[in-house]
Scaffold this motif. Structure first.
Motif, short mmCIF file in Angstrom:
data_model
loop_
_atom_site.label_atom_id
_atom_site.label_comp_id
_atom_site.label_asym_id
_atom_site.label_seq_id
_atom_site.Cartn_x
_atom_site.Cartn_y
_atom_site.Cartn_z
N LYS A 1 5.65 -10.56 -0.07
CA LYS A 1 4.56 -9.81 -0.68
C LYS A 1 4.99 -8.36 -0.94
CE LYS A 1 1.35 -13.05 -0.54
NZ LYS A 1 0.77 -13.62 -1.77
N VAL A 2 4.46 -7.77 -1.99
CA VAL A 2 4.84 -6.42 -2.40
C VAL A 2 4.59 -5.41 -1.27
CG1 VAL A 2 4.34 -4.52 -4.01
CG2 VAL A 2 4.34 -6.89 -4.82
N GLY A 3 5.63 -4.66 -0.94
CA GLY A 3 5.53 -3.60 0.06
C GLY A 3 5.73 -4.05 1.50
N TYR A 4 5.79 -5.35 1.73
CA TYR A 4 5.99 -5.86 3.09
C TYR A 4 7.48 -6.10 3.31
CZ TYR A 4 0.96 -6.52 3.68
OH TYR A 4 -0.40 -6.32 3.81
N MET B 1 -4.51 0.47 -7.36
CA MET B 1 -3.35 1.21 -6.88
C MET B 1 -3.24 1.15 -5.36
SD MET B 1 -2.47 5.26 -7.35
CE MET B 1 -3.92 5.85 -6.46
N TYR B 2 -4.33 1.46 -4.67
CA TYR B 2 -4.27 1.47 -3.21
C TYR B 2 -4.19 0.07 -2.62
CZ TYR B 2 -5.06 6.48 -3.17
OH TYR B 2 -4.92 7.84 -3.36
N ASN B 3 -4.49 -0.94 -3.43
CA ASN B 3 -4.36 -2.31 -2.97
C ASN B 3 -3.04 -2.93 -3.44
OD1 ASN B 3 -5.60 -4.32 -1.38
ND2 ASN B 3 -6.24 -5.46 -3.20
N PHE B 4 -2.13 -2.07 -3.90
CA PHE B 4 -0.76 -2.45 -4.26
C PHE B 4 -0.68 -3.40 -5.46
CE2 PHE B 4 0.54 0.11 -0.97
CZ PHE B 4 1.91 0.10 -0.79
N ASP B 5 -1.63 -3.30 -6.35
CA ASP B 5 -1.55 -4.00 -7.63
C ASP B 5 -1.26 -2.92 -8.68
OD1 ASP B 5 -1.73 -5.60 -9.86
OD2 ASP B 5 -3.53 -6.65 -9.18
N TYR C 1 -8.63 -2.35 1.31
CA TYR C 1 -7.36 -2.59 0.61
C TYR C 1 -6.50 -3.54 1.44
CZ TYR C 1 -9.15 1.63 -1.61
OH TYR C 1 -9.96 2.54 -2.24
N PRO C 2 -6.87 -4.82 1.47
CA PRO C 2 -6.22 -5.79 2.35
C PRO C 2 -4.76 -6.08 2.01
CG PRO C 2 -7.72 -6.90 0.83
CD PRO C 2 -7.97 -5.43 0.70
N ASN C 3 -4.29 -5.68 0.82
CA ASN C 3 -2.90 -5.93 0.45
C ASN C 3 -2.02 -4.69 0.58
OD1 ASN C 3 -3.40 -8.65 -0.25
ND2 ASN C 3 -4.20 -8.02 -2.23
N ASN C 4 -2.58 -3.64 1.17
CA ASN C 4 -1.81 -2.41 1.37
C ASN C 4 -1.05 -2.53 2.70
OD1 ASN C 4 -1.18 0.31 2.36
ND2 ASN C 4 -2.41 1.05 0.65
N PRO C 5 0.29 -2.63 2.66
CA PRO C 5 1.05 -2.85 3.89
C PRO C 5 0.98 -1.70 4.88
CG PRO C 5 2.52 -2.48 2.04
CD PRO C 5 1.14 -2.61 1.47
N TYR C 6 0.84 -0.47 4.37
CA TYR C 6 0.75 0.66 5.29
C TYR C 6 -0.54 0.60 6.09
CZ TYR C 6 0.55 5.23 7.37
OH TYR C 6 0.46 6.24 8.30
N PHE C 7 -1.67 0.41 5.41
CA PHE C 7 -2.94 0.32 6.13
C PHE C 7 -2.98 -0.91 7.03
CE2 PHE C 7 -4.82 2.75 2.34
CZ PHE C 7 -4.65 3.96 2.98
N TRP D 1 2.87 5.69 -3.57
CA TRP D 1 2.44 4.60 -2.70
C TRP D 1 3.36 3.38 -2.78
CZ3 TRP D 1 -0.69 4.09 1.35
CH2 TRP D 1 -1.47 5.21 1.67
N GLN D 2 4.08 3.25 -3.87
CA GLN D 2 5.08 2.19 -3.92
C GLN D 2 6.21 2.46 -2.93
OE1 GLN D 2 6.21 0.90 -8.04
NE2 GLN D 2 4.47 2.19 -8.65
N MET D 3 6.44 3.74 -2.62
CA MET D 3 7.47 4.11 -1.64
C MET D 3 6.92 4.19 -0.22
SD MET D 3 9.59 7.12 -3.65
CE MET D 3 8.16 8.21 -3.87
N MET D 4 5.59 4.28 -0.08
CA MET D 4 4.97 4.56 1.21
C MET D 4 5.33 3.60 2.35
SD MET D 4 3.13 7.03 2.32
CE MET D 4 1.96 6.31 3.46
N PRO D 5 5.51 2.30 2.10
CA PRO D 5 5.84 1.43 3.24
C PRO D 5 7.10 1.87 3.98
CG PRO D 5 5.15 0.10 1.39
CD PRO D 5 5.27 1.51 0.88
N ASN D 6 8.01 2.54 3.29
CA ASN D 6 9.21 3.05 3.95
C ASN D 6 9.72 4.26 3.18
OD1 ASN D 6 11.49 3.54 5.40
ND2 ASN D 6 12.52 1.62 4.93
N LEU D 7 9.12 5.42 3.43
CA LEU D 7 9.49 6.64 2.72
C LEU D 7 10.90 7.10 3.03
CD1 LEU D 7 6.24 8.80 2.84
CD2 LEU D 7 7.44 8.06 0.79
N GLU D 8 11.43 6.70 4.18
CA GLU D 8 12.77 7.12 4.56
C GLU D 8 13.85 6.40 3.74
OE1 GLU D 8 13.17 6.57 8.73
OE2 GLU D 8 11.80 8.20 9.24
#
Length: 400
Positions: free
Chosen positions: A297-300, A53-57, A259-265, A88-95
């Protein structure tokens, strides 16, 4: 929205097959403890799911969460985890407006309903109160992001109600301490940052910021379900409120490695590297982000691009490599416009640095509209507004 619904439907269809393929899980779990939060065998079984989940899979994670819902249909845990996954699917851009918002609220509503049913049987059920506090707390965060202040306040009030019931029971589980940590820190922070809200908070118990930070560290190192959420807040507090940049960088590097695929981190790590003056690494990480945006890539997306392109622009400006700097500043401006964040510092400073460069190069026709935008999106007393007016005066003199 159809894709989301179909995806969830497919996951539900997949559950029986997953269970048939993993019949050994029931043997591993054995007799479920009264409280799932204390079930260490369950934690071991879903460690990979939480990491997914935290690695966006999200698909892999939610297959496992469905397994929890199937085996513990009357427990809030599976629905709560599904809610966090959607969050977390919304986290990259919550606005950004997203149909995932309603889906998130629905998951948390179900978790609340399941926990309330447990409360009807046993009012003092610590676990049920934990999930009620957590679910309402997440809903409050969502509504505050959307500036639905009435709903945010009501959700916060309910979260506090159930948080009070779990208070002092941190020996039960480090998860319980998470709510106390947030309350201790932010109840004081809100009073300091938003003095107009002090009358509203008058009847609320007082917190302790220092204690809140220490509690958050404990959760970050000992909890399972709330560990990453605690680290998220700890990083932000250290970076933006305590000015402990290098401590925030240490946490950011750890989370990016985990979590290298998490765009927020990923972008937070780039931001901390840039803030700490580690420009070579900041450039490398920012280029990684830009590459992932290009690859879809997902979330980017634009929000991550706005951060990365600004860091790249500013690093190249400091090197006086204006061919690169100009391109990245223009990219930052484009991302900011797409996100309707014209008043943000990244947008304003991109306009200002480009204007300074254009005036220096006597490209006045390109500088003038940018200076107009700075003045339109800043207050007269702000330093950027003053600099914009000075540059306008300089252009007028040179044009005479």
């Amino acid at each position: 929205m159809k894709k989301v619904i179909i995806g969830v439907f497919v996951l539900f269809l997949a559950v029986p097959n997953v269970i048939n393929a993993q019949v050994q899980k029931e043997k591993v779990l054995g007799d479920t403890a009264k409280y799932l939060l204390l079930n260490m065998n369950l934690q071991k079984e879903i460690t990979d799911a939480v990491d997914y989940m935290y690695n966006f899979d999200f698909r892999k994670a939610e297959v496992e969460f469905n397994w929890i819902k199937y085996n513990f249909p009357e427990h809030p845990l599976g629905y709560f985890l599904y809610g966090i996954s959607t969050w977390w699917q919304m986290m990259p851009n919550l606005e950004k407006e997203s149909p995932l918002g309603e889906e998130f609220l629905a998951h948390m509503d179900t978790a609340i309903a399941k926990a309330e049913a447990m409360i009807e049987i046993d009012k003092d059920n610590i676990e049920a109160n934990f999930f009620l506090a957590g679910s309402y707390g997440f809903q409050g965060r969502y509504h505050s992001e959307k500036k639905n202040w009435g709903r945010a306040t009501n959700a916060g009030r309910l979260a506090l109600k159930y948080l009070e019931r779990t208070h002092g029971n941190e020996s039960f589980s480090p998860e319980i301490l998470f709510g106390d940590a947030l309350f201790n820190y932010y109840s004081v922070w809100i009073r300091e940052e938003y003095p107009l809200l002090r009358p509203v908070l008058f009847f609320f118990p007082k917190g302790d910021k220092k204690l809140g930070v220490e509690q958050m560290k404990t959760v970050a190192t000992n909890a399972f379900y709330t560990r990453v959420e605690a680290i998220y807040f700890l990083m932000r507090i250290k970076a933006f409120e305590l000015n402990e940049t290098f401590d925030a960088l240490r946490w950011a590097e750890y989370m990016n490695e985990q979590y290298p695929n998490n765009p927020y981190f990923h972008r937070f790590y780039a931001q901390m590297l840039y803030t700490a003056g580690q420009f070579q690494d900041a450039e490398r990480v920012s280029l990684e982000i830009m590459s992932r945006i290009k690859d879809g890539k997902v979330g980017y997306e634009e929000m991550s691009g706005r951060y990365a392109s600004f860091f790249l622009a500013d690093i190249n400006r400091k090197r006086n490599e204006w061919d690169k700097a100009e391109a990245y500043y223009l990219q930052t401006i484009a991302y900011s416009n797409a996100l309707e964040l014209e008043e943000s510092g990244y947008h304003i400073y991109s306009l200002l640095h480009l204007s300074e460069y254009y005036v220096q190069e006597q490209r006045y026709d390109e500088a003038t509209p940018m200076l107009d935008k700075i003045r339109d999106n800043t207050k007269r007393k702000e330093e950027t507004n003053k600099k914009a007016r000075e540059l306008e005066k300089e252009i007028k003199k040179k044009k005479r």
